[in-house]
Design a protein around this motif. Structure first.
Motif, PDB file in Angstrom:
ATOM      1  N   LEU A   5     -15.791  11.310  45.944  1.00  0.00           N
ATOM      2  CA  LEU A   5     -16.424  10.032  45.387  1.00  0.00           C
ATOM      3  C   LEU A   5     -17.228   9.383  46.398  1.00  0.00           C
ATOM      4  N   ALA A   6     -16.915   9.659  47.752  1.00  0.00           N
ATOM      5  CA  ALA A   6     -17.924   8.960  48.929  1.00  0.00           C
ATOM      6  C   ALA A   6     -19.125   9.904  48.974  1.00  0.00           C
ATOM      7  N   VAL A   7     -19.074  11.253  48.623  1.00  0.00           N
ATOM      8  CA  VAL A   7     -20.501  11.983  48.757  1.00  0.00           C
ATOM      9  C   VAL A   7     -21.381  12.112  47.613  1.00  0.00           C
ATOM     10  N   ARG A   8     -20.518  12.173  46.325  1.00  0.00           N
ATOM     11  CA  ARG A   8     -21.313  12.113  45.150  1.00  0.00           C
ATOM     12  C   ARG A   8     -21.739  10.856  44.494  1.00  0.00           C
ATOM     13  N   ARG A   9     -20.897   9.795  44.901  1.00  0.00           N
ATOM     14  CA  ARG A   9     -21.300   8.408  44.216  1.00  0.00           C
ATOM     15  C   ARG A   9     -21.591   8.301  42.966  1.00  0.00           C
ATOM     16  N   PRO A  10     -20.609   8.926  42.193  1.00  0.00           N
ATOM     17  CA  PRO A  10     -20.902   9.162  40.584  1.00  0.00           C
ATOM     18  C   PRO A  10     -21.135   7.618  39.933  1.00  0.00           C
ATOM     19  N   ALA A  11     -21.816   7.521  39.005  1.00  0.00           N
ATOM     20  CA  ALA A  11     -22.055   6.345  38.231  1.00  0.00           C
ATOM     21  C   ALA A  11     -20.815   5.751  37.780  1.00  0.00           C
ATOM     22  N   ALA A  12     -20.647   4.383  37.434  1.00  0.00           N
ATOM     23  CA  ALA A  12     -19.168   3.940  36.841  1.00  0.00           C
ATOM     24  C   ALA A  12     -18.963   4.725  35.244  1.00  0.00           C
ATOM     25  N   GLY A  13     -17.910   4.981  35.092  1.00  0.00           N
ATOM     26  CA  GLY A  13     -17.488   5.722  33.769  1.00  0.00           C
ATOM     27  C   GLY A  13     -17.039   7.075  33.787  1.00  0.00           C
ATOM     28  N   LEU A  14     -17.234   7.590  35.069  1.00  0.00           N
ATOM     29  CA  LEU A  14     -16.707   8.931  35.586  1.00  0.00           C
ATOM     30  C   LEU A  14     -15.500   9.314  34.914  1.00  0.00           C
ATOM     31  N   VAL A  15     -15.098  10.362  34.159  1.00  0.00           N
ATOM     32  CA  VAL A  15     -13.730  10.660  33.753  1.00  0.00           C
ATOM     33  C   VAL A  15     -13.199  11.744  34.836  1.00  0.00           C
ATOM     34  N   VAL A  16     -12.090  11.450  35.325  1.00  0.00           N
ATOM     35  CA  VAL A  16     -11.609  12.080  36.325  1.00  0.00           C
ATOM     36  C   VAL A  16     -10.103  12.526  35.776  1.00  0.00           C
ATOM     37  N   HIS A  17     -10.144  14.026  35.144  1.00  0.00           N
ATOM     38  CA  HIS A  17      -9.237  14.480  34.595  1.00  0.00           C
ATOM     39  C   HIS A  17      -8.327  15.357  35.381  1.00  0.00           C
ATOM     40  N   SER A  18      -6.821  15.318  35.112  1.00  0.00           N
ATOM     41  CA  SER A  18      -5.951  15.998  35.877  1.00  0.00           C
ATOM     42  C   SER A  18      -4.739  16.322  35.210  1.00  0.00           C
ATOM     43  N   ASP A  19      -3.867  17.064  35.737  1.00  0.00           N
ATOM     44  CA  ASP A  19      -2.413  17.111  35.069  1.00  0.00           C
ATOM     45  C   ASP A  19      -1.871  15.756  35.438  1.00  0.00           C
ATOM     46  N   GLN A  20      -0.295  15.854  35.334  1.00  0.00           N
ATOM     47  CA  GLN A  20       0.501  14.770  35.671  1.00  0.00           C
ATOM     48  C   GLN A  20       1.290  15.010  37.002  1.00  0.00           C
ATOM     49  N   GLY A  21       0.574  15.600  37.877  1.00  0.00           N
ATOM     50  CA  GLY A  21       1.277  16.022  39.254  1.00  0.00           C
ATOM     51  C   GLY A  21       1.378  14.648  39.848  1.00  0.00           C
ATOM     52  N   ARG A  28      -1.926   4.812  44.746  1.00  0.00           N
ATOM     53  CA  ARG A  28      -2.988   5.023  45.615  1.00  0.00           C
ATOM     54  C   ARG A  28      -4.191   5.697  45.060  1.00  0.00           C
ATOM     55  N   SER A  29      -3.774   6.700  44.114  1.00  0.00           N
ATOM     56  CA  SER A  29      -4.865   7.590  43.435  1.00  0.00           C
ATOM     57  C   SER A  29      -5.354   6.921  42.501  1.00  0.00           C
ATOM     58  N   LYS A  30      -4.447   5.986  41.694  1.00  0.00           N
ATOM     59  CA  LYS A  30      -4.803   5.243  40.666  1.00  0.00           C
ATOM     60  C   LYS A  30      -5.941   4.382  40.947  1.00  0.00           C
ATOM     61  N   GLU A  31      -5.463   3.510  42.214  1.00  0.00           N
ATOM     62  CA  GLU A  31      -6.404   2.510  42.628  1.00  0.00           C
ATOM     63  C   GLU A  31      -7.540   3.129  42.995  1.00  0.00           C
ATOM     64  N   LEU A  32      -7.870   4.161  43.878  1.00  0.00           N
ATOM     65  CA  LEU A  32      -9.009   4.820  44.286  1.00  0.00           C
ATOM     66  C   LEU A  32      -9.931   5.074  43.004  1.00  0.00           C
ATOM     67  N   ILE A  33      -9.364   5.556  42.034  1.00  0.00           N
ATOM     68  CA  ILE A  33     -10.238   5.937  40.840  1.00  0.00           C
ATOM     69  C   ILE A  33     -10.804   4.736  40.308  1.00  0.00           C
ATOM     70  N   ALA A  34      -9.903   3.745  40.202  1.00  0.00           N
ATOM     71  CA  ALA A  34     -10.543   2.312  39.456  1.00  0.00           C
ATOM     72  C   ALA A  34     -11.462   1.684  40.408  1.00  0.00           C
ATOM     73  N   ARG A  35     -11.252   1.859  41.749  1.00  0.00           N
ATOM     74  CA  ARG A  35     -12.301   1.210  42.612  1.00  0.00           C
ATOM     75  C   ARG A  35     -13.666   1.815  42.498  1.00  0.00           C
ATOM     76  N   HIS A  36     -13.740   3.027  42.089  1.00  0.00           N
ATOM     77  CA  HIS A  36     -15.014   3.537  42.019  1.00  0.00           C
ATOM     78  C   HIS A  36     -15.478   3.603  40.456  1.00  0.00           C
ATOM     79  N   GLY A  37     -14.812   2.669  39.674  1.00  0.00           N
ATOM     80  CA  GLY A  37     -15.288   2.541  38.315  1.00  0.00           C
ATOM     81  C   GLY A  37     -15.087   3.842  37.470  1.00  0.00           C
ATOM     82  N   ALA A  38     -14.121   4.559  37.872  1.00  0.00           N
ATOM     83  CA  ALA A  38     -14.071   5.762  37.034  1.00  0.00           C
ATOM     84  C   ALA A  38     -12.657   5.630  36.316  1.00  0.00           C
ATOM     85  N   GLN A  39     -12.715   6.630  35.248  1.00  0.00           N
ATOM     86  CA  GLN A  39     -11.364   6.320  34.089  1.00  0.00           C
ATOM     87  C   GLN A  39     -10.423   7.761  34.461  1.00  0.00           C
TER      88      GLN A  39
END
Length: 118
Positions: A5-21, A28-39
């Motif tokens: 997220l720091a290097v790529r600096r994606p535009a807001a709206g990025l979708v971060v897809h993962s399993d339910q690990g 903390r992961s959820k907050e990080l994703i939200a802070r960068h405007g990602a879903q």
């Protein structure tokens, strides 16, 4: 994820897809994703087909990098995995994207998307 997220600096709206690990379910992961405007998008519990691209990547990484044994030190593992990911994204051609590398495909997509209004 922080590094990407720091290097790529994606535009807001990025979708971060993962399993339910647990690492993805953590606050903390959820907050990080939200802070960068990602879903955040998660596959259904126990359904590897929801996350087929990621499952394919990990399968290839294990087959190509880890079948030779283990690493003697953590730093060696980090370096080799980093090199493998760079190779995978820059040089490996993938049939699902017209036998292009992921980096080339992304660049081509961004270039053509600038001319096609949403």
């Amino acid at each position: 994820m922080r590094y990407a997220l720091a290097v790529r600096r994606p535009a807001a709206g990025l979708v971060v897809h993962s399993d339910q690990g647990s690492q993805y379910m953590a606050t903390r992961s959820k907050e990080l994703i939200a802070r960068h405007g990602a879903q955040q998008s998660m596959s259904r519990r126990g359904n590897c087909y929801d996350n087929a691209h990621a499952e394919s990547f990990w399968s290839r990484l294990k087959a190509e990098l880890l079948d030779g044994g283990s690493f003697s030190e953590l730093e060696e593992a980090k370096l080799e995995i980093s090199h493998h990911i760079a190779y995978y994204n820059a040089e490996c051609c993938h049939s699902a994207i017209g036998y292009r590398s992921p980096n080339y495909f992304e660049t081509q997509l961004q270039t053509t998307s600038q001319f096609c209004p949403a």
